[in-house]
Structures are given as C-alpha cells and as structure tokens.
Scaffold this motif. Structure first.
Motif, short mmCIF file in Angstrom:
data_model
loop_
_atom_site.label_atom_id
_atom_site.label_comp_id
_atom_site.label_asym_id
_atom_site.label_seq_id
_atom_site.Cartn_x
_atom_site.Cartn_y
_atom_site.Cartn_z
N GLY A 40 0.79 -1.23 0.00
CA GLY A 40 0.00 0.00 0.00
C GLY A 40 0.82 1.28 0.00
N ALA A 41 2.08 1.23 -0.38
CA ALA A 41 2.94 2.42 -0.47
C ALA A 41 2.88 3.28 0.79
CB ALA A 41 2.58 3.25 -1.69
N PRO A 42 3.30 2.76 1.95
CA PRO A 42 3.27 3.55 3.18
C PRO A 42 4.20 4.75 3.09
CG PRO A 42 4.51 1.51 3.48
CD PRO A 42 3.84 1.41 2.14
N ALA A 43 3.88 5.78 3.86
CA ALA A 43 4.62 7.04 3.80
C ALA A 43 5.62 7.14 4.95
CB ALA A 43 3.65 8.21 3.86
N PHE A 44 6.83 7.65 4.65
CA PHE A 44 7.88 7.86 5.64
C PHE A 44 8.52 9.22 5.40
CE2 PHE A 44 7.65 3.28 4.92
CZ PHE A 44 7.56 2.79 6.21
N THR A 45 9.00 9.82 6.49
CA THR A 45 9.86 10.99 6.30
C THR A 45 11.17 10.52 5.69
OG1 THR A 45 8.84 12.05 8.21
CG2 THR A 45 10.95 12.95 7.44
N GLN A 46 11.77 9.52 6.26
CA GLN A 46 12.87 8.75 5.66
C GLN A 46 12.60 7.28 6.00
OE1 GLN A 46 14.10 11.12 8.16
NE2 GLN A 46 14.33 12.83 6.71
N PHE A 47 12.85 6.39 5.06
CA PHE A 47 12.64 4.97 5.33
C PHE A 47 13.67 4.48 6.34
CE2 PHE A 47 13.54 0.48 4.51
CZ PHE A 47 12.27 -0.06 4.72
N ALA A 48 14.93 4.85 6.17
CA ALA A 48 15.99 4.42 7.08
C ALA A 48 16.82 5.62 7.47
CB ALA A 48 16.86 3.35 6.43
N ALA A 49 17.25 5.66 8.74
CA ALA A 49 18.10 6.74 9.21
C ALA A 49 19.19 6.16 10.10
CB ALA A 49 17.29 7.78 9.98
N ALA A 50 20.42 6.71 9.96
CA ALA A 50 21.55 6.36 10.83
C ALA A 50 22.17 7.66 11.31
CB ALA A 50 22.56 5.50 10.09
N GLY A 90 7.75 -3.96 -3.18
CA GLY A 90 6.77 -2.92 -2.94
C GLY A 90 7.42 -1.55 -2.92
N SER A 91 6.63 -0.54 -2.62
CA SER A 91 7.12 0.83 -2.68
C SER A 91 6.64 1.63 -1.49
CB SER A 91 6.66 1.50 -3.97
OG SER A 91 5.23 1.56 -4.01
N ALA A 92 7.26 2.83 -1.34
CA ALA A 92 6.89 3.74 -0.25
C ALA A 92 7.03 5.16 -0.77
CB ALA A 92 7.77 3.51 0.95
N THR A 93 6.49 6.10 -0.03
CA THR A 93 6.69 7.51 -0.36
C THR A 93 7.58 8.15 0.70
OG1 THR A 93 4.73 8.19 0.85
CG2 THR A 93 4.44 7.63 -1.47
N GLY A 94 8.25 9.24 0.32
CA GLY A 94 9.16 9.92 1.24
C GLY A 94 10.60 9.65 0.87
N SER A 95 11.52 10.21 1.65
CA SER A 95 12.95 10.05 1.38
C SER A 95 13.38 8.61 1.66
CB SER A 95 13.75 11.00 2.26
OG SER A 95 15.13 10.79 2.10
N ARG A 96 14.34 8.15 0.87
CA ARG A 96 14.80 6.77 1.00
C ARG A 96 15.65 6.57 2.26
NH1 ARG A 96 13.69 4.46 -3.95
NH2 ARG A 96 13.42 5.95 -5.66
N TYR A 97 16.48 7.56 2.61
CA TYR A 97 17.36 7.39 3.76
C TYR A 97 17.88 8.73 4.23
CZ TYR A 97 20.97 7.72 0.17
OH TYR A 97 21.74 8.14 -0.89
N LEU A 98 18.39 8.73 5.45
CA LEU A 98 19.11 9.86 6.02
C LEU A 98 20.30 9.30 6.79
CD1 LEU A 98 19.48 12.85 6.92
CD2 LEU A 98 17.99 12.30 8.87
N ALA A 99 21.51 9.64 6.39
CA ALA A 99 22.73 9.28 7.11
C ALA A 99 23.42 10.57 7.50
CB ALA A 99 23.63 8.39 6.24
#
Length: 465
Positions: free
Chosen positions: A400-410, A425-434
């Motif tokens: 269902g393409a869930p929404a994230f500010t970032q999917f993964a963050a470190a 599947g897919s999502a909306t929002g930024s892919r990552y934040l490092a």
C-alpha cells in the motif's frame, strides 16, 4: 576343722599354747588377701629387694623361692615370702596391666560381669516402648570431647523417616530431616495434621526448592519458564499454563523479572488478540533471553496497540507480532542502552506522528532474523542513533505504499547494515538519512535501492554505501 573355708585362716584351738602365733598368722593372711592388688603376674623371678606388703601372682616357670608356686599369691611379709593358693572366685587387680582378674576354673582370667542393659531410660520423665529415651529438663547439652560432635539419626529405608519433630502441646508444628524420602526437607503445620513443604533439597544435585513459594528471595529456575497471555486471561492467574493465562504482557514481563533465571530463558506466549505494549526495564536477573512470541505464522493476528520499550541491557527476541499505534510520539520498538534485541518475523502497521517503527538513540544491537512486512507508515521505519542494526538476506515487503519521512536513518555514529537485502513494494518519502557520521551500508546497492519516492541525503559526515 582348724582353718576357715574361704581364706584358709587358722583357728585358735582349745587349750592351744602360744595362741598369739596363730592369731598373728591369721592377721598376716588377711593383710595379704583382703582387697587383693598384685604388682604383676608376669614376673618370674622374685625381686631382689621387695618392699613389705608387695604381692605377686606367680607365673608358670617361676624360679627361686617361687618355684612350684604357679598361680599362687606371693606376699612379702616379715622379711619372707608367704604363698596363698587361690580359690574359685577370688578377684585380684593387676597393677602393671590395670586389669581385674578372677580365679576361675583353675586359672586367673580377665573378670567379666553380666550386666542387664536397660531397654528404656527416663530422666525426670517416663520412657515408653516408643520413646525409649525420655528427658524432661530446661535444656540438654551434647558437648565435644576434644574435637567435633555429631548426632546421628538413622533410618532403615529411603521411604522411612529420620527427622526432628517440633511440637506445641504434643501437636506437630515443624519437622526437619528425611521424611519419607532421601531429600532433606523442612515442613510446617498449623494443626499437626496437614504439613506443607517449606524447603526441599534434592540429594542428587543439592538444588533447593521452595514448594510453597518464597518472600524476599528470587525463585531460581532449573529449566526454561513459559508464561501465557490471552485477552481472556486475568493478571491474578499464575500465567504458567494456557488455561490460566495473564491478561497483559506487562504482567508477564514483571513476573519474569522476579525470577533468578540461572541462565535459563523465559518465554512469553501471546494468544491471538490485541494488547497494550509494555516495558522490559532491564536484563533478566540471572541471565538468559526474554522471548516474546505472538503468532509466528500470521503476525497480524497478534497486535500491539502501543510500543515495546527495552532498557538497561535487556536481552530479548520478539517475533510473530504486528505493531499498529495510533498515539503520536510512541515508537513501535524503542531500544535503549546496552540492549541486544533480535527480531523474528514481524509486521509493522502505521504509527503516530513523529514516531518510528524501530528506534534507538544509545549503543545497542538489533538483529533482523526474519523477513519484514510493512503495511503502514512512520516517521522512519528504522531510526538508529549510536547503535547498530544488522540484517542479512532479509526481504522487506511493503504493502500500500506507506509514507515515511525517511525509510531508514543512521545518526550519531549509528549504523544500518543490510547485507544482500531484497525490497518488494514501494513507499513515499525520502529513501534514507545518514548524518553526523551515521552509516547506512547496503553493500553496494544503488542510492535508489531503498523504498521511497525522493532521494536520500548524507549531511554532516553521513555515509551511504
């Protein structure tokens, strides 16, 4: 008849001249034989300088003046040896042997006495056929004689009893010992009839158990322990069977932390249903891992409506659970300092605003041991600060393409390590934040690999690789 029967003392005869001679001879014999105590019965040669009154039993083979006087009593009196033939029943104490002899059947033998041994003794009390030793006294003392002192209570067979029984008005109140088995036990009674085991020590292992429970001391496990939780349960139950489950996860966690696990694991099994979250405040006392298990075949059947918090070095594994939280600022899994968290098959639904599915902000380790299903959004699916999240060969399935500010963050030197991952599947929002030296390592996957609709970023020394 001119002498007595036993000691052969001479009589003074009628009209006897020099009566004093006979009288004195009798006195000398009495002096030699009364309270007879000889110096030895092994001296075969008469002493060269005897002392007046010395007496001996003449041994076989004696020489000199004692020759031919075997077994007689030799007495040194008035400067000469006199000899007295023993008669049946005479007693003599032999000084150099410290032994009492009796003349019996023609020889000197060790004296023996037949003494009837009492079959019961009562000291200020009356003994009976069962209580053969009875004592009534303010106290009894058993002291050592130079070293230690043991009191031995023996029984014939393992099924018998060897114990000490304490009574009130002749009614038993406490018993300690080997009662009906070889296990040492202490048991108590309120009425002298029904006894409750308070302590039992296993003779094979030395392990002590408290069958009636214990206050002020943690029960120690001898095997793994399982608690059961169900929406139809009651926190007043024991939680130890599926038929008597707790109602809340927190109750089961609290009970687990009352134990000394002795290195054994504790498992909490959640039946299908919806539950509030809980806090695992610290590691289990005594070590071991806390397993929280829902439905590992269908995680969506067991739902947590608020988060799980892990702190202070907890070691845990969570599996078979779906997390779906409507409240803002409540993370699905909040992982604290020193925690080691393993995650089995899990499903993550939507959580409230400014909340993550998996959050840590302290040194910790999180390991994904199974695939992940994601059906709802969050601020971040994984938000790792200072800790590390590890996954190898795991599949992230998004519906269902869930929404994230970032999917993964470190962040803050935290690391997300995804070896050979798969995304479906897919999502909306930024892919990552490092950021701030955080590292997201996909082992060479493209910057567009992680789910999202916008590019990831690496500010302040962050790394994506």
């Amino acid at each position: 008849m001119d002498a007595t029967d036993n000691l052969n003392l001479p009589y003074i005869l009628p009209a006897q001249a020099q009566k004093h001679v006979t009288h004195n001879e009798a006195l000398k014999a009495l002096d030699a034989l009364l309270h007879l105590a000889v110096l030895s019965r092994s001296t075969g040669t008469p002493p060269a300088s005897p002392v007046a009154g010395d007496r001996y039993i003449v041994p076989a083979g004696a020489t000199g003046e004692w020759a031919g006087q075997t077994k007689a009593v030799a007495a040194w009196q008035d400067g000469a040896w006199t000899f007295h033939a023993p008669r049946e029943g005479w007693l003599a104490q032999v000084a150099d042997e410290n032994r009492l002899l009796v003349f019996k059947a023609g020889d000197w033998l060790p004296a023996a006495f037949d003494i009837a041994v009492a079959d019961r003794i009562g000291i200020n009390a009356t003994a009976d056929a069962t209580n053969r030793l009875a004592v009534a006294a303010p106290a009894s003392l058993f002291n050592n004689e130079g070293a230690g002192h043991q009191i031995k209570v023996n029984k014939a067979n393992a099924g018998d009893t060897a114990s000490l029984l304490f009574q009130t008005n002749w009614s038993g109140r406490a018993e300690m010992g080997l009662a009906g088995s070889d296990a040492f036990r202490i048991k108590v009674s309120a009425d002298g009839s029904a006894f409750n085991d308070a302590l039992v020590a296993d003779p094979a292992t030395g392990r002590v158990t408290f069958p009636a429970g214990v206050q002020g001391m943690r029960p120690q496990l001898a095997a793994g322990r399982t608690y059961y939780v169900s929406t139809g349960g009651n926190d007043g139950n024991s939680g130890l069977t599926a038929g008597a489950p707790f109602a809340t996860l927190q109750k089961a966690i609290n009970e687990a932390h009352k134990l000394d696990t002795a290195g054994y694991d504790v498992t909490i099994e959640l039946a299908n249903g919806s539950y509030a979250g809980a806090t695992v405040p610290r590691a289990l006392p005594g070590g071991g891992t806390l397993f929280i298990k829902g439905n590992e075949t269908t995680p969506a059947s067991v739902v947590l409506s608020s988060g799980l918090v892990f702190g202070s070095g907890a070691q845990a594994r969570v599996s078979g659970i779906r997390i779906a939280i409507a409240t803002d600022l409540v993370h699905g899994l909040s992982v604290g300092n020193g925690v080691s968290l393993r995650l089995g098959r899990m499903e993550y639904g939507a959580v409230g605003a400014n909340a993550d599915h998996i959050f840590c902000d302290n040194p910790c380790q999180i390991v994904l041991e199974d695939n992940v299903a994601i059906t709802g959004g969050a601020r971040r699916h994984m938000n790792i600060g200072a800790g590390v999240l590890l996954a190898e060969g795991r599949t992230f399935t998004l519906t269902g393409a869930p929404a994230f500010t970032q999917f993964a963050a470190a962040r803050n030197c935290g690391a997300v390590s995804l070896s050979n991952p798969t995304v479906s599947g897919s999502a909306t929002g930024s892919r990552y934040l490092a950021e701030t030296n955080g590292v997201i390592n996909t082992f060479g996957k493209a910057a567009t690999f992680l789910p999202g609709s916008t590019a990831g970023t690496t500010p302040s020394g962050g790394i994506y690789a």
